[in-house]
Design a protein around this motif. Structure first.
Motif, PDB file in Angstrom:
ATOM      1  N   TYR A 144       0.835  -1.208   0.000  1.00 38.87           N
ATOM      2  CA  TYR A 144       0.000   0.000   0.000  1.00 38.87           C
ATOM      3  C   TYR A 144       0.868   1.257   0.000  1.00 38.87           C
ATOM      4  N   LYS A 145       1.892   1.306   0.849  1.00 34.32           N
ATOM      5  CA  LYS A 145       2.749   2.490   0.961  1.00 34.32           C
ATOM      6  C   LYS A 145       3.561   2.716  -0.316  1.00 34.32           C
ATOM      7  N   LEU A 146       4.103   1.634  -0.891  1.00 30.73           N
ATOM      8  CA  LEU A 146       4.933   1.781  -2.088  1.00 30.73           C
ATOM      9  C   LEU A 146       4.102   2.139  -3.319  1.00 30.73           C
ATOM     10  N   PHE A 147       2.945   1.477  -3.475  1.00 27.82           N
ATOM     11  CA  PHE A 147       2.132   1.735  -4.666  1.00 27.82           C
ATOM     12  C   PHE A 147       1.406   3.078  -4.598  1.00 27.82           C
ATOM     13  N   LYS A 148       1.402   3.683  -3.429  1.00 24.83           N
ATOM     14  CA  LYS A 148       0.872   5.050  -3.309  1.00 24.83           C
ATOM     15  C   LYS A 148       1.757   6.036  -4.058  1.00 24.83           C
ATOM     16  N   ARG A 149       3.032   5.666  -4.277  1.00 27.24           N
ATOM     17  CA  ARG A 149       4.024   6.553  -4.887  1.00 27.24           C
ATOM     18  C   ARG A 149       3.901   6.618  -6.401  1.00 27.24           C
ATOM     19  N   ILE A 150       3.136   5.686  -7.017  1.00 23.42           N
ATOM     20  CA  ILE A 150       3.098   5.623  -8.483  1.00 23.42           C
ATOM     21  C   ILE A 150       1.680   5.858  -8.993  1.00 23.42           C
ATOM     22  N   PRO A 151       1.539   6.381 -10.200  1.00 27.45           N
ATOM     23  CA  PRO A 151       0.209   6.646 -10.763  1.00 27.45           C
ATOM     24  C   PRO A 151      -0.630   5.370 -10.847  1.00 27.45           C
ATOM     25  N   ASP A 152      -1.879   5.465 -10.421  1.00 30.25           N
ATOM     26  CA  ASP A 152      -2.846   4.355 -10.475  1.00 30.25           C
ATOM     27  C   ASP A 152      -2.444   3.152  -9.638  1.00 30.25           C
ATOM     28  N   GLY A 153      -1.463   3.338  -8.747  1.00 31.51           N
ATOM     29  CA  GLY A 153      -1.022   2.201  -7.926  1.00 31.51           C
ATOM     30  C   GLY A 153      -2.121   1.706  -7.014  1.00 31.51           C
ATOM     31  N   HIS A 154      -2.763   2.608  -6.270  1.00 37.96           N
ATOM     32  CA  HIS A 154      -3.839   2.206  -5.372  1.00 37.96           C
ATOM     33  C   HIS A 154      -5.059   1.723  -6.136  1.00 37.96           C
ATOM     34  N   SER A 155      -5.310   2.325  -7.275  1.00 37.76           N
ATOM     35  CA  SER A 155      -6.445   1.898  -8.098  1.00 37.76           C
ATOM     36  C   SER A 155      -6.282   0.445  -8.539  1.00 37.76           C
ATOM     37  N   ALA A 156      -5.047   0.086  -8.901  1.00 35.39           N
ATOM     38  CA  ALA A 156      -4.776  -1.299  -9.327  1.00 35.39           C
ATOM     39  C   ALA A 156      -4.962  -2.275  -8.168  1.00 35.39           C
ATOM     40  N   ILE A 157      -4.468  -1.912  -6.966  1.00 36.21           N
ATOM     41  CA  ILE A 157      -4.643  -2.772  -5.792  1.00 36.21           C
ATOM     42  C   ILE A 157      -6.124  -2.929  -5.475  1.00 36.21           C
ATOM     43  N   ARG A 158      -6.843  -1.822  -5.489  1.00 36.97           N
ATOM     44  CA  ARG A 158      -8.262  -1.825  -5.146  1.00 36.97           C
ATOM     45  C   ARG A 158      -9.066  -2.693  -6.114  1.00 36.97           C
ATOM     46  N   SER A 159      -8.720  -2.615  -7.394  1.00 40.44           N
ATOM     47  CA  SER A 159      -9.437  -3.402  -8.403  1.00 40.44           C
ATOM     48  C   SER A 159      -9.272  -4.900  -8.179  1.00 40.44           C
ATOM     49  N   VAL A 160      -8.036  -5.327  -7.910  1.00 40.03           N
ATOM     50  CA  VAL A 160      -7.778  -6.755  -7.683  1.00 40.03           C
ATOM     51  C   VAL A 160      -8.424  -7.213  -6.372  1.00 40.03           C
ATOM     52  N   MET A 161      -8.333  -6.383  -5.332  1.00 43.67           N
ATOM     53  CA  MET A 161      -8.972  -6.734  -4.057  1.00 43.67           C
ATOM     54  C   MET A 161     -10.480  -6.892  -4.231  1.00 43.67           C
ATOM     55  N   THR A 162     -11.108  -5.973  -4.953  1.00 43.60           N
ATOM     56  CA  THR A 162     -12.552  -6.030  -5.170  1.00 43.60           C
ATOM     57  C   THR A 162     -12.953  -7.298  -5.895  1.00 43.60           C
ATOM     58  N   SER A 163     -12.226  -7.638  -6.943  1.00 43.71           N
ATOM     59  CA  SER A 163     -12.528  -8.860  -7.704  1.00 43.71           C
ATOM     60  C   SER A 163     -12.395 -10.099  -6.828  1.00 43.71           C
ATOM     61  N   HIS A 164     -11.343 -10.131  -6.016  1.00 45.49           N
ATOM     62  CA  HIS A 164     -11.129 -11.296  -5.146  1.00 45.49           C
ATOM     63  C   HIS A 164     -12.241 -11.437  -4.111  1.00 45.49           C
ATOM     64  N   VAL A 165     -12.604 -10.324  -3.476  1.00 40.39           N
ATOM     65  CA  VAL A 165     -13.651 -10.378  -2.447  1.00 40.39           C
ATOM     66  C   VAL A 165     -14.977 -10.813  -3.064  1.00 40.39           C
ATOM     67  N   LYS A 166     -15.280 -10.320  -4.240  1.00 41.27           N
ATOM     68  CA  LYS A 166     -16.529 -10.705  -4.906  1.00 41.27           C
ATOM     69  C   LYS A 166     -16.538 -12.197  -5.258  1.00 41.27           C
ATOM     70  N   GLU A 167     -15.436 -12.675  -5.795  1.00 42.32           N
ATOM     71  CA  GLU A 167     -15.364 -14.084  -6.209  1.00 42.32           C
ATOM     72  C   GLU A 167     -15.423 -15.016  -4.994  1.00 42.32           C
ATOM     73  N   SER A 168     -14.638 -14.708  -3.962  1.00 41.73           N
ATOM     74  CA  SER A 168     -14.641 -15.575  -2.777  1.00 41.73           C
ATOM     75  C   SER A 168     -15.981 -15.492  -2.052  1.00 41.73           C
ATOM     76  N   GLY A 169     -16.587 -14.304  -2.029  1.00 43.42           N
ATOM     77  CA  GLY A 169     -17.905 -14.151  -1.413  1.00 43.42           C
ATOM     78  C   GLY A 169     -18.978 -14.904  -2.165  1.00 43.42           C
ATOM     79  N   LYS A 170     -18.917 -14.856  -3.489  1.00 43.02           N
ATOM     80  CA  LYS A 170     -19.887 -15.596  -4.306  1.00 43.02           C
ATOM     81  C   LYS A 170     -19.776 -17.095  -4.050  1.00 43.02           C
ATOM     82  N   ALA A 171     -18.542 -17.584  -3.938  1.00 39.46           N
ATOM     83  CA  ALA A 171     -18.345 -19.013  -3.649  1.00 39.46           C
ATOM     84  C   ALA A 171     -18.940 -19.374  -2.295  1.00 39.46           C
TER      85      ALA A 171
END
Length: 630
Positions: free
Chosen positions: A190-217
């Motif tokens: 989180y701290k390192l990817f805050k330093r680069i453009p769209d870093g947090h957006s990329a983390i958030r996107s993958v986290m969202t997909s994972h939570v949705k998939e595991s929750g659906k299961a």
């Protein structure tokens, strides 16, 4: 002679209070001559002995400071001289530019080599180390303006150029960090990817997909759905886990928290049984598990449940089941905490408004009123001293989830006092009507089995059946059905719990079997025995809802929604007077979403109904525009 002369000179200096200053003057002059490349007239032996004597006299630390100060001053003079003659371009073009170019090449190669042999966590540690090294190097040797330039190179070459590969790295990327709860690695990412453009957006996107998939299961797993309480606990555990990750590793970033809430809302509503399961979870906690917990623990559990409740699109379905479960707890006296019951009621009221909880609050009021009524009844009922006593709970029609039922035939002893209560109540409350809900009551009975005495806690139906055996040793199924008028399905369950449950079989039947048939004959079991003085006999639980019953439940919910949809349409049209179809759909959905998400087709049907009843009319030119009729 010359050596002796010098020695005498030093002896003089040692005794002089200005010894250090005079000695340093000799050395300072010598250093300045050396800087000027004018060493022909210097005696290096003299300079050496001067420094040696200062150290011997314990002035070494002070001497070191003076030399460092002289060196710094000289370099500053050179710097000013260079800048005056050639500008700052010497530093920028002759040093900084080549330095940055070499650094870029170095980190390009190192990042490629590192990503091939390291897992994601190790790689990020290396990036963190390199950034710290570069900043330290700048602070020690370079212009402070270079810090942003060199860190930008490290960030680009080691992070930006490999962002997706790092996040999605097999066996060690973001998903694995989430699954394995690797808090330190998540914090670092989180701290390192805050330093680069769209870093947090990329983390958030993958986290969202994972939570949705595991929750659906989770919400579609047939094994999980077998135990509603365990199912909801799993949801709460997952929510706790991700709450902690966002609070600690993601610094309580509200964009991540919002993404988490959206993900939970998505998968929780994939299964239309979740509203029922959440109500069952609350029922389980309020029946037993919260007993003995302190007030703070109780509030924590209820607050967590309310978080899941907020995600529900069909809050009215939850309300339907919650009302049923609450009624059973209150009427059977199974709730372990009146404070907890009131607390969750208050939370529901805050969340959804008074209308959502108004009937639930009437249920509590009815119980308090019933207690007062029973005290008054027995205070005024002096003519009845022997025989059974009754406790009546008077339920307001429409506020309790009671089904219409045909009262069974109560034993004469119970009928006498019941009718006495009816006469008393109707005499003090004019214009009211009482209907006995015999399918909901219970009774405590004293029973003798040979020389053994037990107290039986049974349902009203059980009591009606057992009282028949005071005047008969054996009765057929038909005899019992005719004498009690208990509905067929309920009677079978009643007799099954009295005659077929091991340890509770106060009746025996012929022929022996686990099921009840209409050809069975029942006998009082004089051989019944139990280690307990008080024996509770529960009713055999009915089978789960069949598919037709589930459809019927959904249809009842849809019927209950109709007046809410119509009221919302009227409110919107009354304020706007003229509105197009899509705007009505949008406004009505917005007004009702705190209770349920209405189907656009259902809204359309209610509009048609209101047109037929002349609350609305269509525009004669554009049929998709509606007018409100006052």
């Amino acid at each position: 002679m010359r050596f002796q002369k010098n020695t005498a000179k030093w002896e003089l200096y040692k005794e002089d209070p200005m010894f250090f200053d005079k000695s340093w003057k000799i050395l300072d002059d010598g250093i300045r001559e050396i800087y000027r490349n004018n060493t022909g007239g210097l005696s290096f032996e003299e300079l050496y002995r001067t420094a040696h004597n200062l150290v011997v006299q314990k002035h070494g630390q002070k001497l070191y400071g003076k030399v460092a100060e002289a060196l710094k001053g000289h370099l500053e003079e050179i710097c000013i001289s260079v800048e005056d003659t050639q500008g700052s371009s010497v530093y920028l073009f002759d040093f900084e530019k080549p330095f940055l170019a070499v650094s870029e090449s170095f980190y390009s190669v190192e990042s490629q080599q590192s990503i091939e042999c390291c897992d994601c966590g190790e790689y990020l540690k290396n990036v963190q180390r390199r950034l710290a090294e570069e900043l330290d190097r700048v602070s020690q040797y370079m212009d402070s303006k270079c810090a942003d330039k060199i860190t930008s190179i490290v960030e680009t070459e080691m992070l930006s150029n490999h962002m997706q590969r790092l996040i999605l790295m097999e066996n060690s990327g973001l998903v694995n960090m989430l699954i394995d709860d690797k808090r330190e690695d998540l914090t670092r990412m989180y701290k390192l990817f805050k330093r680069i453009p769209d870093g947090h957006s990329a983390i958030r996107s993958v986290m969202t997909s994972h939570v949705k998939e595991s929750g659906k299961a989770l919400v579609t797993d047939p094994e999980r759905l077998k135990d509603p309480v365990d199912f909801v606990q799993c949801l709460l555990n997952e929510k706790d886990k991700y709450n902690e990750i966002i609070s600690v590793s993601f610094r309580n970033d509200m964009t991540f928290r919002s993404a988490l809430n959206s993900s939970f809302e998505y998968f929780i509503n994939l299964n239309n049984r979740v509203p029922e399961f959440i109500s069952l979870y609350v029922d389980d906690k309020l029946r037993k598990e919260l007993k003995g917990d302190n007030e703070e623990d109780v509030e924590t559990v209820l607050d967590k449940v309310m978080i899941l409740f907020r995600y529900l699109h069909e809050k009215d379905v939850f309300e339907k089941y919650y009302k049923q479960h609450l009624a059973k707890r209150l009427l059977s006296g199974k709730s372990t905490s009146d404070e907890a019951e009131r607390s969750i009621l208050g939370k529901l009221k805050t969340e959804c408004g008074y209308q959502f909880t108004s009937k639930l609050e009437v249920m509590f009021t009815d119980l308090k009123t019933s207690q007062d009524t029973m005290q008054s009844f027995y205070a005024n009922f002096c003519g009845y001293t022997d025989g059974p006593t009754i406790s009546v709970q008077i339920l307001t029609t429409g506020s309790w989830p009671t089904k219409q039922c045909t009262p069974c035939n109560l034993p004469p002893e119970i009928t006498d006092i019941s009718e006495s209560f009816r006469a008393y109540y109707l005499g003090t409350h004019k214009g009211r009507k009482l209907t006995w809900q015999t399918n909901m009551g219970n009774a405590d009975m004293k029973a003798t089995f040979g020389y053994r005495r037990h107290e039986l806690n049974v349902s009203t139906y059980h009591m009606c059946v057992l009282m028949l055996f005071n005047s008969a040793d054996g009765l057929t199924y038909s005899d019992i059905e005719q004498a009690t008028a208990i509905p067929h399905a309920e009677l079978k369950r009643c007799l099954q719990s009295l005659a077929c449950v091991k340890g509770k079989n106060v009746l025996r039947k012929q022929p022996m079997s686990k099921d009840i048939s209409e050809g069975d004959t029942f006998y009082y079991n004089y051989k019944f025995t139990s280690k307990l003085a008080k024996v509770k006999i529960g009713t055999v639980v009915a089978q789960k809802e069949t598919e037709p019953e589930k459809m019927e439940t959904r249809q009842r919910v849809q019927e209950d929604r109709k007046p809410h949809i119509e009221s919302a349409i009227i409110r919107v049209m009354k304020s706007r007077r003229v509105l197009d179809h899509n705007s009505i759909i949008t406004e009505v959905t917005r007004q009702l979403q705190s209770r349920f998400l209405p189907d656009p087709l259902a809204i359309k049907k209610r509009i048609e109904s209101l047109i037929e009843r002349e609350f609305l009319e269509r525009n004669k030119v554009d049929r998709r525009i509606y007018h409100y009729l006052a």
